[in-house]
Enzyme design. Sequence first.
Site, mmCIF file in Angstrom:
data_model
loop_
_atom_site.group_PDB
_atom_site.id
_atom_site.type_symbol
_atom_site.label_atom_id
_atom_site.label_comp_id
_atom_site.label_asym_id
_atom_site.label_seq_id
_atom_site.Cartn_x
_atom_site.Cartn_y
_atom_site.Cartn_z
ATOM 1 N N MET A 167 40.633 12.557 42.904
ATOM 2 C CA MET A 167 40.506 11.505 43.927
ATOM 3 C C MET A 167 40.195 12.123 45.279
ATOM 4 O O MET A 167 40.784 13.146 45.643
ATOM 5 C CB MET A 167 41.818 10.712 44.006
ATOM 6 C CG MET A 167 42.240 10.116 42.671
ATOM 7 S SD MET A 167 43.712 9.103 42.846
ATOM 8 C CE MET A 167 44.054 8.692 41.136
ATOM 9 N N ASP B 27 41.892 3.239 30.775
ATOM 10 C CA ASP B 27 42.712 3.980 31.737
ATOM 11 C C ASP B 27 43.406 3.034 32.715
ATOM 12 O O ASP B 27 42.753 2.333 33.485
ATOM 13 C CB ASP B 27 41.777 4.938 32.498
ATOM 14 C CG ASP B 27 42.503 5.845 33.462
ATOM 15 O OD1 ASP B 27 43.750 5.828 33.497
ATOM 16 O OD2 ASP B 27 41.802 6.593 34.180
ATOM 17 N N MET C 194 37.006 10.229 40.674
ATOM 18 C CA MET C 194 36.982 9.012 41.488
ATOM 19 C C MET C 194 36.582 9.457 42.884
ATOM 20 O O MET C 194 37.419 9.557 43.792
ATOM 21 C CB MET C 194 38.373 8.358 41.468
ATOM 22 C CG MET C 194 38.685 7.699 40.129
ATOM 23 S SD MET C 194 40.449 7.475 39.849
ATOM 24 C CE MET C 194 40.849 9.042 39.098
ATOM 25 N N SER D 253 47.750 11.605 31.363
ATOM 26 C CA SER D 253 47.227 11.894 32.696
ATOM 27 C C SER D 253 48.245 12.718 33.473
ATOM 28 O O SER D 253 49.354 12.253 33.742
ATOM 29 C CB SER D 253 46.944 10.597 33.447
ATOM 30 O OG SER D 253 46.752 10.896 34.823
ATOM 31 N N HIS E 195 38.202 12.951 35.278
ATOM 32 C CA HIS E 195 37.845 11.600 35.746
ATOM 33 C C HIS E 195 37.655 11.675 37.256
ATOM 34 O O HIS E 195 38.623 11.698 38.011
ATOM 35 C CB HIS E 195 38.981 10.652 35.356
ATOM 36 C CG HIS E 195 38.824 9.255 35.855
ATOM 37 N ND1 HIS E 195 39.865 8.353 35.881
ATOM 38 C CD2 HIS E 195 37.746 8.576 36.353
ATOM 39 C CE1 HIS E 195 39.442 7.199 36.354
ATOM 40 N NE2 HIS E 195 38.161 7.306 36.667
ATOM 41 N N MET F 79 38.321 1.050 33.407
ATOM 42 C CA MET F 79 39.536 1.029 34.229
ATOM 43 C C MET F 79 40.262 -0.294 34.011
ATOM 44 O O MET F 79 39.674 -1.369 34.165
ATOM 45 C CB MET F 79 39.195 1.170 35.714
ATOM 46 C CG MET F 79 38.766 2.559 36.173
ATOM 47 S SD MET F 79 39.902 3.907 35.812
ATOM 48 C CE MET F 79 41.417 3.353 36.571
ATOM 49 N N HIS G 192 44.006 14.386 30.619
ATOM 50 C CA HIS G 192 43.232 13.594 31.581
ATOM 51 C C HIS G 192 43.538 14.075 33.003
ATOM 52 O O HIS G 192 44.693 14.140 33.415
ATOM 53 C CB HIS G 192 43.610 12.124 31.414
ATOM 54 C CG HIS G 192 42.801 11.170 32.214
ATOM 55 N ND1 HIS G 192 41.542 10.736 31.837
ATOM 56 C CD2 HIS G 192 43.060 10.550 33.392
ATOM 57 C CE1 HIS G 192 41.073 9.887 32.733
ATOM 58 N NE2 HIS G 192 41.973 9.763 33.703
ATOM 59 N N ASP H 235 42.831 13.417 36.932
ATOM 60 C CA ASP H 235 42.363 12.416 37.894
ATOM 61 C C ASP H 235 42.000 13.070 39.221
ATOM 62 O O ASP H 235 42.856 13.602 39.929
ATOM 63 C CB ASP H 235 43.456 11.366 38.124
ATOM 64 C CG ASP H 235 43.565 10.411 36.952
ATOM 65 O OD1 ASP H 235 42.518 9.860 36.545
ATOM 66 O OD2 ASP H 235 44.678 10.233 36.435
HETATM 67 C C1 DX5 Z 1 44.353 5.741 38.162
HETATM 68 C C2 DX5 Z 1 44.049 6.889 37.258
HETATM 69 C C3 DX5 Z 1 44.806 6.886 35.991
HETATM 70 C C4 DX5 Z 1 46.294 7.016 36.138
HETATM 71 C C5 DX5 Z 1 46.921 6.185 35.059
HETATM 72 O O1 DX5 Z 1 43.416 5.687 39.160
HETATM 73 O O2 DX5 Z 1 42.670 6.912 36.925
HETATM 74 O O3 DX5 Z 1 44.322 7.877 35.093
HETATM 75 O O4 DX5 Z 1 46.773 8.324 36.033
HETATM 76 O O5 DX5 Z 1 48.283 6.104 35.261
HETATM 77 P P1 DX5 Z 1 49.182 5.074 34.467
HETATM 78 O O6 DX5 Z 1 49.023 5.380 33.003
HETATM 79 O O7 DX5 Z 1 50.548 5.348 34.995
HETATM 80 O O8 DX5 Z 1 48.673 3.697 34.802
HETATM 81 ZN ZN ZN Z 2 42.057 8.364 35.269
#
Ligand code: DX5
Ligand code: ZN
Length: 222
Positions: free
Chosen positions: A39, A179, A70, A10, A68, A139, A35, A37
């Site tokens: 947000m 994840d 969110m 990620s 991904h 998750m 990956h 993320d």
């Molecule tokens: C959290 C993200 C993850 C995050 C994971 O909301 O969806 O993808 O980057 O990070 P680690 O591996 O550090 O938990």
């Molecule tokens: Zn993620």
Amino acid sequence: MASEFKLAPSILSADFADLQSALTQCEKGGAQWIHVDVMDNQFVPNLTIGPPVVKSLRPLTEKYMDVHMMVIGPEKLVKPFAKAGADGITFHIEATEKPQEVIDLIRSTGKDVGLSLKPKTSVRDIEPYLDKIDLVLVMSVEPGLGGQEYIDGSTERVAEIKQLLTEKELRDKVQIEVDGGIKLHNAKEVIDAGADVLVAGSAVFGTEDPAKTIQDFYNLAN
Ligand code: DX5
Ligand code: ZN
């Protein structure tokens, strides 16, 4: 297993001022997926990457770009991310009242369809959609931040989803991605429970040599 094990580093835990190096490390380590993320500061309390960043990264790598989302109202972002070069687009079951419409929209772009659920969401909520998607993203932390602790009980949820997919004869069609809080010390138990894809942010980019850490994940999986 639905497919060969894959690691999805990620880039949330990488240096945003130097994402090119992060991609180089992923190439060097042999990770198949990247990956991303996304947000929106509404669905989760953090604000990160949008389609323009994916567009800029796209020419730098041929890796599978695993977006991904969110975000509340994921339907508004499906086409922009597809156009920017995502390979797979995942949204949250909790973020929309019309999951089927979002699935259909992602499908219409030709991209892979992923459906994610937060740690406290019942697996039963995603069950009606399992035969319509390509990936379930489980998750194992509350979404929003990298570097959190893996939530105990997530491994059982992975096993439960694997069992459901097997019963529905979908195990070969739908991949399970996990994840949050994935580290070298817990990766094996999650893979054994049924994970096909593991996301690792801080475990990869928080180390001295991310490429070597990626290889360590593969050694452990095989
Ligand atoms: C959290 C993200 C993850 C995050 C994971 O909301 O969806 O993808 O980057 O990070 P680690 O591996 O550090 O938990
Ligand atoms: Zn993620």
